[in-house]
Design a protein around this motif. Structure first.
Motif, mmCIF file in Angstrom:
data_model
loop_
_atom_site.group_PDB
_atom_site.id
_atom_site.type_symbol
_atom_site.label_atom_id
_atom_site.label_comp_id
_atom_site.label_asym_id
_atom_site.label_seq_id
_atom_site.Cartn_x
_atom_site.Cartn_y
_atom_site.Cartn_z
ATOM 1 N N ALA A 9 26.322 -6.618 1.731
ATOM 2 C CA ALA A 9 25.865 -5.762 0.641
ATOM 3 C C ALA A 9 26.511 -6.183 -0.674
ATOM 4 N N GLU A 10 27.785 -6.519 -0.621
ATOM 5 C CA GLU A 10 28.484 -6.970 -1.827
ATOM 6 C C GLU A 10 27.945 -8.308 -2.309
ATOM 7 N N ILE A 11 27.637 -9.200 -1.370
ATOM 8 C CA ILE A 11 27.059 -10.493 -1.736
ATOM 9 C C ILE A 11 25.727 -10.300 -2.465
ATOM 10 N N TRP A 12 24.889 -9.424 -1.934
ATOM 11 C CA TRP A 12 23.582 -9.188 -2.562
ATOM 12 C C TRP A 12 23.731 -8.608 -3.959
ATOM 13 N N ARG A 13 24.711 -7.728 -4.140
ATOM 14 C CA ARG A 13 24.943 -7.176 -5.486
ATOM 15 C C ARG A 13 25.370 -8.269 -6.453
ATOM 16 N N ARG A 22 31.743 -18.020 -4.614
ATOM 17 C CA ARG A 22 32.374 -16.797 -4.108
ATOM 18 C C ARG A 22 31.648 -16.280 -2.875
ATOM 19 N N GLY A 23 30.318 -16.326 -2.919
ATOM 20 C CA GLY A 23 29.537 -15.816 -1.796
ATOM 21 C C GLY A 23 29.760 -16.604 -0.519
ATOM 22 N N LEU A 24 29.904 -17.922 -0.654
ATOM 23 C CA LEU A 24 30.122 -18.759 0.523
ATOM 24 C C LEU A 24 31.458 -18.469 1.198
ATOM 25 N N ASP A 48 32.508 -12.926 4.041
ATOM 26 C CA ASP A 48 32.045 -12.688 5.410
ATOM 27 C C ASP A 48 30.670 -12.027 5.374
ATOM 28 N N ARG A 49 29.659 -12.758 5.821
ATOM 29 C CA ARG A 49 28.294 -12.228 5.775
ATOM 30 C C ARG A 49 28.083 -11.088 6.764
#
Length: 218
Positions: free
Chosen positions: A105-109, A94-96, A99-100
């Motif tokens: 912030a959502e990825i880190w959570r 999902r993280g890949l 959009d970084r």
């Protein structure tokens, strides 16, 4: 040139321990006992194949799972089992796809608090401490307690006597190998930016350590 004396050889062995030799069963049992005293669940398994099967047993279908960057997980096949099998909600996949630039912030959570974090460590001591090293720190919140479940797969060569030797293993052995890997995969060097020492697990049943009798990973 004078041949080294037995005492000199002993001193050299103390100064430069092997960081690649698998620990004996006796040492693995000692590590397991120490970890259990500190509230970690521990299983000693023969090899990576056994760990691969056990991880499947430990994670329920449909769980949200984050597999950290780990040669142990890659070489054992555990990384592909989790991220490509369709059995789980893979945080990494999902993280890949996100959009970084706008969703960091959502990825880190997601990385910090999945249902399960699966990874490894750089060293485990005979006194019952686990040492994780990281460039980004992405796995460390989950390791430290944010994730409800933690599973660590640890090769027998990562056993060291104490914390001082564990830190030496990280600096002298793991960092150069990870730096080489990062250059090949990402085109940039790695760095020892963050260290986490797990001295005990305050939540019974949260953390499982699978100690292998074989060497695998860095």
């Amino acid at each position: 040139m004078t041949a080294p004396t037995p005492q000199t050889r002993a001193n050299q062995a103390t100064a430069a321990p092997s960081f690649t030799d698998p620990a004996t069963d006796e040492r693995l049992e000692r590590v397991a006992s120490a970890l259990k005293e500190r509230n970690f669940d521990v299983e000693i398994l023969d090899d990576a194949s056994a760990a691969r099967a056990r991880v499947k047993d430990l994670i329920p279908d449909g769980a949200t799972v984050f597999t950290v960057a780990s040669e142990t997980l890659r070489l054992s096949g555990i990384e592909d089992d989790i991220n490509d099998s369709g059995r789980y909600d893979s945080v990494k996949r999902r993280g890949l796809a996100m959009d970084r630039a706008t969703q960091m912030a959502e990825i880190w959570r997601m990385l910090a608090c999945p249902d399960v974090v699966v990874g490894s460590v750089a060293a485990v001591t005979e006194t019952g401490s686990l040492v994780a090293a990281s460039a980004s720190g992405s796995q460390l919140p989950g390791y430290a307690g944010a994730a409800p479940r933690l599973i660590l797969v640890v090769g027998a060569q990562k056993v060291v006597p104490d914390l001082d030797t564990a830190l030496r293993r990280v600096d002298e052995h793991c960092v150069p190998l990870e730096d080489e890997r990062a250059m090949k995969v990402y085109g940039v060097p790695s760095a020892l930016n963050r260290l986490l020492v797990l001295n005990a697990e305050p939540q019974p049943g949260r953390a499982t350590v699978l100690l292998l009798r074989e060497a695998i990973g860095f």
